[in-house]
Scaffold this motif. Structure first.
Motif, PDB file in Angstrom:
ATOM      1  N   TRP A   1       0.833  -1.204   0.000  1.00 52.86           N
ATOM      2  CA  TRP A   1       0.000   0.000   0.000  1.00 52.86           C
ATOM      3  C   TRP A   1       0.871   1.259   0.000  1.00 52.86           C
ATOM      4  N   TYR A   2       1.915   1.240   0.823  1.00 53.42           N
ATOM      5  CA  TYR A   2       2.798   2.404   0.905  1.00 53.42           C
ATOM      6  C   TYR A   2       3.436   2.703  -0.450  1.00 53.42           C
ATOM      7  N   LEU A   3       3.933   1.672  -1.112  1.00 51.14           N
ATOM      8  CA  LEU A   3       4.592   1.879  -2.408  1.00 51.14           C
ATOM      9  C   LEU A   3       3.603   2.352  -3.467  1.00 51.14           C
ATOM     10  N   LYS A   4       2.378   1.844  -3.430  1.00 52.79           N
ATOM     11  CA  LYS A   4       1.367   2.307  -4.395  1.00 52.79           C
ATOM     12  C   LYS A   4       1.013   3.771  -4.157  1.00 52.79           C
ATOM     13  N   LEU A   5       0.943   4.165  -2.878  1.00 59.18           N
ATOM     14  CA  LEU A   5       0.710   5.574  -2.561  1.00 59.18           C
ATOM     15  C   LEU A   5       1.830   6.450  -3.109  1.00 59.18           C
ATOM     16  N   GLN A   6       3.063   6.008  -2.909  1.00 62.04           N
ATOM     17  CA  GLN A   6       4.195   6.790  -3.390  1.00 62.04           C
ATOM     18  C   GLN A   6       4.264   6.807  -4.917  1.00 62.04           C
ATOM     19  N   GLN A   7       3.822   5.730  -5.553  1.00 60.09           N
ATOM     20  CA  GLN A   7       3.751   5.729  -7.024  1.00 60.09           C
ATOM     21  C   GLN A   7       2.774   6.786  -7.513  1.00 60.09           C
ATOM     22  N   LEU A   8       1.615   6.852  -6.873  1.00 64.02           N
ATOM     23  CA  LEU A   8       0.624   7.857  -7.255  1.00 64.02           C
ATOM     24  C   LEU A   8       1.155   9.261  -6.987  1.00 64.02           C
ATOM     25  N   ARG A   9       1.775   9.416  -5.850  1.00 62.45           N
ATOM     26  CA  ARG A   9       2.284  10.735  -5.471  1.00 62.45           C
ATOM     27  C   ARG A   9       3.374  11.213  -6.419  1.00 62.45           C
ATOM     28  N   TYR A  10       4.288  10.307  -6.785  1.00 64.26           N
ATOM     29  CA  TYR A  10       5.413  10.689  -7.643  1.00 64.26           C
ATOM     30  C   TYR A  10       5.173  10.340  -9.120  1.00 64.26           C
ATOM     31  N   GLU A  11       3.900  10.119  -9.459  1.00 63.08           N
ATOM     32  CA  GLU A  11       3.494   9.934 -10.855  1.00 63.08           C
ATOM     33  C   GLU A  11       4.321   8.857 -11.551  1.00 63.08           C
ATOM     34  N   ASP A  12       4.366   7.708 -10.898  1.00 58.38           N
ATOM     35  CA  ASP A  12       5.005   6.524 -11.476  1.00 58.38           C
ATOM     36  C   ASP A  12       6.473   6.736 -11.850  1.00 58.38           C
ATOM     37  N   ARG A  13       7.198   7.452 -10.993  1.00 57.97           N
ATOM     38  CA  ARG A  13       8.625   7.641 -11.252  1.00 57.97           C
ATOM     39  C   ARG A  13       9.433   6.390 -10.912  1.00 57.97           C
ATOM     40  N   PHE A  14       8.783   5.407 -10.326  1.00 55.59           N
ATOM     41  CA  PHE A  14       9.497   4.164 -10.028  1.00 55.59           C
ATOM     42  C   PHE A  14       8.535   2.986 -10.143  1.00 55.59           C
ATOM     43  N   GLN A  15       9.122   1.832 -10.375  1.00 55.31           N
ATOM     44  CA  GLN A  15       8.376   0.580 -10.385  1.00 55.31           C
ATOM     45  C   GLN A  15       8.870  -0.270  -9.216  1.00 55.31           C
ATOM     46  N   PHE A  16       8.060  -1.191  -8.796  1.00 58.57           N
ATOM     47  CA  PHE A  16       8.509  -2.055  -7.710  1.00 58.57           C
ATOM     48  C   PHE A  16       8.001  -3.472  -7.895  1.00 58.57           C
ATOM     49  N   ALA A  17       8.725  -4.407  -7.300  1.00 56.92           N
ATOM     50  CA  ALA A  17       8.333  -5.813  -7.332  1.00 56.92           C
ATOM     51  C   ALA A  17       8.641  -6.422  -5.975  1.00 56.92           C
ATOM     52  N   ILE A  18       7.709  -7.224  -5.481  1.00 53.57           N
ATOM     53  CA  ILE A  18       7.892  -7.907  -4.195  1.00 53.57           C
ATOM     54  C   ILE A  18       7.844  -9.405  -4.453  1.00 53.57           C
ATOM     55  N   ASN A  19       8.942 -10.071  -4.199  1.00 55.95           N
ATOM     56  CA  ASN A  19       9.046 -11.513  -4.453  1.00 55.95           C
ATOM     57  C   ASN A  19       9.127 -12.264  -3.132  1.00 55.95           C
ATOM     58  N   VAL A  20       8.083 -12.995  -2.813  1.00 53.34           N
ATOM     59  CA  VAL A  20       8.046 -13.736  -1.558  1.00 53.34           C
ATOM     60  C   VAL A  20       7.207 -14.998  -1.728  1.00 53.34           C
ATOM     61  N   PRO A  21       7.719 -16.159  -1.379  1.00 56.14           N
ATOM     62  CA  PRO A  21       6.934 -17.395  -1.449  1.00 56.14           C
ATOM     63  C   PRO A  21       5.815 -17.372  -0.395  1.00 56.14           C
ATOM     64  N   GLU A  22       4.673 -17.919  -0.738  1.00 55.67           N
ATOM     65  CA  GLU A  22       3.554 -17.958   0.201  1.00 55.67           C
ATOM     66  C   GLU A  22       3.901 -18.741   1.468  1.00 55.67           C
ATOM     67  N   SER A  23       4.842 -19.656   1.363  1.00 56.42           N
ATOM     68  CA  SER A  23       5.225 -20.467   2.524  1.00 56.42           C
ATOM     69  C   SER A  23       5.848 -19.629   3.644  1.00 56.42           C
ATOM     70  N   LEU A  24       6.220 -18.400   3.330  1.00 62.12           N
ATOM     71  CA  LEU A  24       6.845 -17.525   4.333  1.00 62.12           C
ATOM     72  C   LEU A  24       5.855 -16.541   4.945  1.00 62.12           C
ATOM     73  N   TYR A  25       4.627 -16.529   4.475  1.00 66.04           N
ATOM     74  CA  TYR A  25       3.661 -15.518   4.908  1.00 66.04           C
ATOM     75  C   TYR A  25       3.454 -15.487   6.425  1.00 66.04           C
ATOM     76  N   ASN A  26       3.482 -16.646   7.080  1.00 65.67           N
ATOM     77  CA  ASN A  26       3.158 -16.700   8.506  1.00 65.67           C
ATOM     78  C   ASN A  26       4.354 -16.463   9.421  1.00 65.67           C
ATOM     79  N   LEU A  27       5.506 -16.196   8.844  1.00 63.77           N
ATOM     80  CA  LEU A  27       6.695 -15.974   9.676  1.00 63.77           C
ATOM     81  C   LEU A  27       6.560 -14.668  10.466  1.00 63.77           C
ATOM     82  N   PRO A  28       6.865 -14.699  11.775  1.00 60.22           N
ATOM     83  CA  PRO A  28       6.836 -13.461  12.565  1.00 60.22           C
ATOM     84  C   PRO A  28       8.150 -12.690  12.415  1.00 60.22           C
ATOM     85  N   ILE A  29       8.042 -11.399  12.189  1.00 63.05           N
ATOM     86  CA  ILE A  29       9.233 -10.549  12.087  1.00 63.05           C
ATOM     87  C   ILE A  29       8.999  -9.291  12.912  1.00 63.05           C
TER      88      ILE A  29
END
Length: 400
Positions: free
Chosen positions: A264-292
């Motif tokens: 959500w934060y990155l999408k907000l910043q994309q809108l704010r800065y008029e798509d001056r950057f792209q982003f990708a988040i690569n994470v296996p679903e098997s890691l979703y429940n890990l506490p950090i």
């Protein structure tokens, strides 16, 4: 017969005095709350009741292997809680040092015939030394001297031994209470620092600069008749703020929740800065429940986005990779642009000047919670040696 009766009566009176001394000391030290109070009460009040002229209480310093004078009665104590010209005796040296080394009491009827005798302020001909023992370890020594030969008796020895035992029990309790207070204070300090840490993290995410820019962006979309953009921005902004507040009191968060907020934060910043950057988040679903730890990834992402926007006139790409190796979560954030210019925060008016950096956040978490998070920063360079990006890598211990 009458003479024997007088002797027996004198002995009984003497024993009564010694017994009273024990009762006095056992009662008196109940109200003492520190090591110093216990030792000075023993030296100045208890010893004086025995009719002794001189006494010094030593504590063993095992780090330096010496006995240190901590309290005294007689010439060594002219004023209040003060030992006049205190000396130190190596463990094993002299009669006192021998008692500290062996843990066995000594009764010397004539010190002039004992080569171990160490003169402190003046020569005295009788000496008695008794160890104060805790858990089979000598804590200190009660050492008394007298100018006359044969002054101390075996009854004195028994009495001092009993006093030393009472003293050892009280000192153990005093020290245990002191340690408990120190641990409680350390725990309170830790909790206070953790609260400050979480509040500071929230302040970073909800700083006036970010909030005002977000509201200005929504206002801009509305005034330029971009209602869909305004609604989209408002929706993302509302959800993000709600999540920040929800997780404020949580020390840890599931990786899936952290990624959702980052998205959500990155999408907000994309809108704010008029798509001056792209982003990708690569994470296996098997890691979703890990506490950090909450928000540490978020702080890194914010740093990289600000670095890209403020130090690069072109477009950029941010990639976030999550993998796992046994009991460790491996996170890597890579920012790539055409050319990354210098990026500093020396302006004292910058809202971030008094806020933790992500590095300080992690260092404090490691200190307070012993998390053992490892961090590494590397610069990316092109063929000309120009800096074109940055990578930040974290190794975060997680449960197996």
């Amino acid at each position: 017969m009458a003479e024997n009766g007088e002797v027996q009566l004198a002995k009984k009176l003497k024993l009564d005095e010694l017994e009273e001394t024990l009762v006095y000391f056992a009662t008196s030290i109940i109200s003492k709350n520190t090591e110093e109070e216990v030792l000075w009460d023993l030296a100045k009040n208890c010893i004086s009741r025995l009719g002794f002229l001189d006494c010094v209480i030593y504590k063993v310093d095992y780090d330096r292997k010496v006995l240190v004078q901590k309290a005294a009665y007689g010439p060594k104590n002219p004023r209040s809680y003060e030992v006049l010209k205190p000396i130190e005796i190596p463990v094993g040296k002299g009669i006192t040092g021998t008692v500290a080394a062996t843990g066995k009491p000594e009764l010397i009827r004539d010190t002039s015939k004992d080569a171990r005798y160490v003169v402190d302020d003046e020569v005295r001909l009788s000496e008695i030394a008794v160890p104060i023992t805790q858990d089979d370890k000598v804590w200190g020594v009660i050492d008394c001297e007298h100018p006359d030969k044969n002054f101390f008796t075996h009854q004195h020895l028994k009495t001092l031994h009993a006093i030393a035992s009472i003293c050892a029990v009280k000192l153990a309790r005093v020290n245990a209470e002191h340690e408990l207070k120190l641990k409680q204070k350390a725990l309170m300090d830790t909790e206070r620092e953790l609260v400050n840490l979480r509040v500071n993290s929230l302040r970073r995410q909800m700083n006036p600069h970010f909030l005002f820019n977000a509201l200005n962006a929504i206002q801009y979309f509305i005034t330029t008749d971009k209602k869909k953009m305004a609604l989209r921005y408002h929706s993302l902004f509302s959800k993000l703020i709600r999540k920040y507040m929800l997780h404020l009191d949580e020390e840890k968060i599931q990786l899936e929740e952290e990624i959702r907020m980052i998205n959500w934060y990155l999408k907000l910043q994309q809108l704010r800065y008029e798509d001056r950057f792209q982003f990708a988040i690569n994470v296996p679903e098997s890691l979703y429940n890990l506490p950090i730890p909450t928000l540490i990834i978020q702080l890194i992402v914010e740093e990289l986005i600000e670095r890209m926007v403020m130090s690069n006139s072109g477009e950029g790409c941010l990639t976030l990779d999550f993998t796992r190796n046994a009991d460790k979560l491996l996170f890597k954030a890579s920012l790539e642009v055409d050319m990354l210019l210098g990026f500093t925060r020396n302006d004292p008016n910058d809202y971030r000047a008094n806020l933790f950096t992500w590095q300080e956040h992690i260092d404090l978490l490691n200190k307070l919670k012993d998390l053992k998070i490892i961090r590494q920063i590397d610069e990316l360079r092109n063929d000309k040696g120009e800096i074109t990006g940055r990578t930040i890598a974290l190794t975060i211990p997680v449960p197996e």
